[in-house]
Enzyme design. Structure first.
Site, PDB file in Angstrom:
ATOM      1  N   THR A 185       0.850  -1.191   0.000  1.00  0.00           N
ATOM      2  CA  THR A 185       0.000   0.000   0.000  1.00  0.00           C
ATOM      3  C   THR A 185       0.883   1.238   0.000  1.00  0.00           C
ATOM      4  O   THR A 185       2.000   1.217   0.517  1.00  0.00           O
ATOM      5  CB  THR A 185      -0.892   0.058   1.238  1.00  0.00           C
ATOM      6  OG1 THR A 185      -0.027   0.045   2.379  1.00  0.00           O
ATOM      7  CG2 THR A 185      -1.844  -1.108   1.301  1.00  0.00           C
ATOM      8  N   GLU A 329      -5.927  -2.732  -1.665  1.00  0.00           N
ATOM      9  CA  GLU A 329      -6.524  -3.854  -0.943  1.00  0.00           C
ATOM     10  C   GLU A 329      -7.717  -4.462  -1.678  1.00  0.00           C
ATOM     11  O   GLU A 329      -8.187  -5.541  -1.326  1.00  0.00           O
ATOM     12  CB  GLU A 329      -7.018  -3.381   0.441  1.00  0.00           C
ATOM     13  CG  GLU A 329      -5.916  -3.069   1.431  1.00  0.00           C
ATOM     14  CD  GLU A 329      -5.415  -1.620   1.352  1.00  0.00           C
ATOM     15  OE1 GLU A 329      -5.505  -1.006   0.269  1.00  0.00           O
ATOM     16  OE2 GLU A 329      -4.925  -1.121   2.376  1.00  0.00           O
ATOM     17  N   LYS A 434     -13.075  18.212  11.310  1.00  0.00           N
ATOM     18  CA  LYS A 434     -14.131  18.255  12.311  1.00  0.00           C
ATOM     19  C   LYS A 434     -14.147  19.623  12.965  1.00  0.00           C
ATOM     20  O   LYS A 434     -13.310  19.934  13.789  1.00  0.00           O
ATOM     21  CB  LYS A 434     -13.942  17.135  13.341  1.00  0.00           C
ATOM     22  CG  LYS A 434     -15.246  16.681  13.925  1.00  0.00           C
ATOM     23  CD  LYS A 434     -15.246  15.201  14.224  1.00  0.00           C
ATOM     24  CE  LYS A 434     -16.657  14.732  14.565  1.00  0.00           C
ATOM     25  NZ  LYS A 434     -16.678  13.540  15.368  1.00  0.00           N
ATOM     26  N   TRP A 439     -18.808  17.752  10.656  1.00  0.00           N
ATOM     27  CA  TRP A 439     -17.842  17.335   9.652  1.00  0.00           C
ATOM     28  C   TRP A 439     -17.864  18.225   8.427  1.00  0.00           C
ATOM     29  O   TRP A 439     -18.915  18.568   7.899  1.00  0.00           O
ATOM     30  CB  TRP A 439     -18.149  15.897   9.192  1.00  0.00           C
ATOM     31  CG  TRP A 439     -17.752  14.881  10.206  1.00  0.00           C
ATOM     32  CD1 TRP A 439     -17.371  15.123  11.502  1.00  0.00           C
ATOM     33  CD2 TRP A 439     -17.696  13.477  10.013  1.00  0.00           C
ATOM     34  NE1 TRP A 439     -17.082  13.937  12.125  1.00  0.00           N
ATOM     35  CE2 TRP A 439     -17.272  12.911  11.238  1.00  0.00           C
ATOM     36  CE3 TRP A 439     -17.948  12.626   8.942  1.00  0.00           C
ATOM     37  CZ2 TRP A 439     -17.109  11.543  11.412  1.00  0.00           C
ATOM     38  CZ3 TRP A 439     -17.790  11.268   9.119  1.00  0.00           C
ATOM     39  CH2 TRP A 439     -17.367  10.733  10.346  1.00  0.00           C
TER      40      TRP A 439
HETATM   41  P1  AMP Z   1      -4.416   3.132  -3.184  1.00  0.00           P
HETATM   42  O1  AMP Z   1      -4.387   1.911  -2.358  1.00  0.00           O
HETATM   43  O2  AMP Z   1      -3.119   3.835  -3.298  1.00  0.00           O
HETATM   44  O3  AMP Z   1      -5.015   2.856  -4.531  1.00  0.00           O
HETATM   45  O4  AMP Z   1      -5.377   4.174  -2.453  1.00  0.00           O
HETATM   46  C1  AMP Z   1      -6.720   3.864  -2.181  1.00  0.00           C
HETATM   47  C2  AMP Z   1      -7.434   5.085  -1.700  1.00  0.00           C
HETATM   48  O5  AMP Z   1      -7.493   6.075  -2.732  1.00  0.00           O
HETATM   49  C3  AMP Z   1      -8.882   4.851  -1.351  1.00  0.00           C
HETATM   50  O6  AMP Z   1      -9.035   4.282  -0.071  1.00  0.00           O
HETATM   51  C4  AMP Z   1      -9.452   6.254  -1.441  1.00  0.00           C
HETATM   52  O7  AMP Z   1      -9.183   7.005  -0.278  1.00  0.00           O
HETATM   53  C5  AMP Z   1      -8.682   6.845  -2.586  1.00  0.00           C
HETATM   54  N1  AMP Z   1      -9.484   6.746  -3.800  1.00  0.00           N
HETATM   55  C6  AMP Z   1      -9.403   5.840  -4.785  1.00  0.00           C
HETATM   56  N2  AMP Z   1     -10.311   6.087  -5.744  1.00  0.00           N
HETATM   57  C7  AMP Z   1     -11.005   7.176  -5.358  1.00  0.00           C
HETATM   58  C8  AMP Z   1     -12.083   7.930  -5.903  1.00  0.00           C
HETATM   59  N3  AMP Z   1     -12.633   7.618  -7.069  1.00  0.00           N
HETATM   60  N4  AMP Z   1     -12.546   8.976  -5.183  1.00  0.00           N
HETATM   61  C9  AMP Z   1     -11.997   9.314  -4.009  1.00  0.00           C
HETATM   62  N5  AMP Z   1     -10.976   8.663  -3.447  1.00  0.00           N
HETATM   63  C10 AMP Z   1     -10.484   7.597  -4.107  1.00  0.00           C
END
Ligand code: AMP
Length: 540
Positions: A185, A329, A434, A439
């Site tokens: 991640t 994930e 917050k 929020w």
């Molecule tokens: P990663 O594991 O680097 O792909 O990051 C995943 C995270 O990216 C998610 O938990 C979201 O917080 C953010 N994310 C992915 N797609 C979107 C989306 N379409 N809109 C908003 N946040 C997103």
């Protein structure tokens, strides 16, 4: 009653066989900056077999990890096939991580081999001596390997190894639940965590993204994965394309708007996936210089929220962005935003700007305080949890029980789910502001700000406030040649969001800091604010 169906495993080998045998005339194209290198899938299959043979000869056995340190190109695709299909585990290293994180990850995964693009040797060289388990380095392309020489590893030319290996490989029968690939991640806090995909999860994810409720990929498509192959398997696009027999168009290291646009004009992809920042650059380039992007029938876009202004801008040039949501994930694609049947006008837009409808096979729910499951009524706001066959159930070698809840993954994303399965995210749990107990969505503020014609980028973070505990700080990057004041921006927001949410702290910055995968790095902004590095104006 027992089913009479064959118990045939769902493996990447089966995806590879269809791609290279049945659709052997499809091709993988790699952009060189001023032209393309091309290889048919039939050749790709032979080269993957040679690579598997070469790796076996170097001692790769069982589920050993073979790492890649590469751009999106044909050789990376060869590793995508050879490594999992020989039974080993593909570990895609993120070339943009800081050195200490890369060292941590490669040692944590116990990588045995690294395949590196020649152009990335300068990035690998300083850390290579610290990669304790790595024995061999395979160098792709012509390059000066001298910087790698003293690391105590055996160096090989990728092409020489392939040339010396047999043209066929006896692909083993694999258990569909065995590990195929892993990815860490890109979390901005703590050590990165390893997610291990199985053959089965990758197979089911590929089927899902090829389905029409997602990207509808078929053998007539040409798929351009701009999103790196080290970021959640390039959103599964390479395996999806092979499963569909679609050709792949690879950008290699040419990721800026201008070369990307030339690549699109020359190779005419029909599907192209990238994060919003890349598409925002492309749109600006196209508006300034003109370009023919008409080959694109769908542009899946996600990784962070896609601003509505970006989607509308693409609509104006005849290209359809489809918002997608997911995470490392979740393999990663978990939802895509196609309007439901009958939705038109603003209803369709509401669906399009949402994070999309959950894909069949997955389940989502909203969870509130004290782990109480809230209704999916489009109103109740809470943390989104998800489960399904391509969602991780744990992290590699890391106990992290607080990330899981009764078999569901806690996503860390906050929002609502409608009764018909549309996800609307308001924030990352850690980015929600917050203020006086209420929020404020940083993402909503950012989206409104980025719709202002003079604003190139905007990131909003919560900062400590004596009276309200936390208040939004808006950091804004102004478009070249434009001049706009904080007061004007505040007025622009008035009426779009409730008055109490309007930021009083403003800072004009050169660029929003980004993470290794191109997301706004709000941790850096918070630190810069805390250390007084930002020039902040108050507009009360
Ligand atoms: P990663 O594991 O680097 O792909 O990051 C995943 C995270 O990216 C998610 O938990 C979201 O917080 C953010 N994310 C992915 N797609 C979107 C989306 N379409 N809109 C908003 N946040 C997103």
């Amino acid at each position: 009653m027992r089913s009479t169906m064959q118990d045939f495993p769902l493996t990447l080998t089966s995806i590879m066989r269809f791609g290279v045998d049945v659709c052997g005339d499809s091709e993988v194209v790699t952009w060189t900056g001023d032209g393309s290198r091309r290889r048919s899938y039939a050749e790709l299959g032979e080269r993957a077999a040679r690579l598997a043979g070469a790796l076996r000869a170097l001692g790769v056995d069982g589920d050993q990890r073979v790492a890649t340190f590469m751009w999106n190109n044909a050789e990376h695709l060869e590793a995508y096939l050879a490594v999992p299909c020989m039974g080993a585990v593909l570990h895609t290293l993120n070339i943009r991580l800081f050195a200490d994180q890369l060292v941590y990850i490669a040692n944590h995964a116990e990588d045995q081999i690294v395949i590196v693009d020649g152009s990335l040797i300068p990035l690998l060289a300083p850390i290579l001596p610290q990669l304790k388990t790595v024995r061999h380095v395979l160098v792709v392309g012509e390059a000066d390997t001298a910087p790698l020489a003293d690391a105590g590893k055996e160096l090989h030319s990728y092409e020489d190894l392939l040339a010396a290996a047999p043209a066929t490989f006896d692909w083993p029968e694999l258990d569909e639940r065995s590990a195929a690939a892993m990815c860490y991640t890109s979390g901005t806090t703590g050590n990165p965590k390893g997610v291990v995909y199985s053959h089965r999860s990758a197979y089911l994810h590929s089927m899902s993204i090829c389905s029409a409720n997602a990207m509808g990929i078929s053998a007539t498509d040409r798929v351009l994965p701009v999103v790196p192959m080290f970021h959640a398997n390039s959103w599964g696009l390479p395996y999806g394309a092979l499963m569909a027999g679609a050709s792949l168009v690879m950008p290699d290291r040419h990721l800026q708007a201008e070369p990307l646009v030339r690549l699109i004009e020359a190779e005419r992809p029909t599907v192209a996936g990238a994060v919003p920042t890349i598409w925002a650059d492309v749109l600006r380039h196209v508006k300034e210089n003109g370009a023919d992007l008409s080959s694109l029938r769908i542009v899946p876009c996600g990784g962070s929220a896609v601003p509505e202004s970006l989607m509308r801008g693409f609509d104006e040039i005849g290209v359809r962005i489809v918002h997608a949501w997911g995470m490392t994930e979740t393999s990663p694609v978990a939802s895509m935003a196609h309007p439901p049947a009958g939705a038109e006008g603003e209803d369709a837009w509401r669906a399009r700007i949402s994070q999309g409808r959950v894909l069949s096979g997955l389940e989502m729910r909203v969870v509130g305080d004290e782990d109480k499951v809230l209704p999916s009524d489009g109103e109740a706001v809470g943390e989104i949890e998800i489960r399904g066959p391509w969602i991780t159930g744990s992290y590699y070698k890391d106990e992290d029980p607080e990330k899981f809840h009764d078999g569901w993954l806690r996503t860390g994303d906050v929002g609502t789910v409608t009764p018909d399965g549309f996800l609307n995210l308001s924030d990352r749990a850690k980015d929600v502001i917050k203020s006086g107990g209420e929020w404020i969505s940083s993402v909503e503020l950012e989206n409104h700000l980025m719709a202002h014609p003079d604003v190139l980028e905007a990131a909003v973070v919560g900062v400590p406030d004596d009276r309200w505990q936390e208040r939004p700080l808006a950091t804004v990057v102004v478009r070249e040649g434009a001049a706009v004041t904080a007061r004007q921006l505040k007025e622009f927001l008035t009426g779009l969001i409730p008055k109490w949410q309007l930021p009083e702290r403003w800072s004009f910055i050169e660029a929003v800091p980004k993470t290794s995968v191109g997301k706004f790095d709000k941790k850096v902004l918070r630190r810069q604010y805390a250390e007084g590095e930002l020039d902040v104006q108050r507009v009360d």
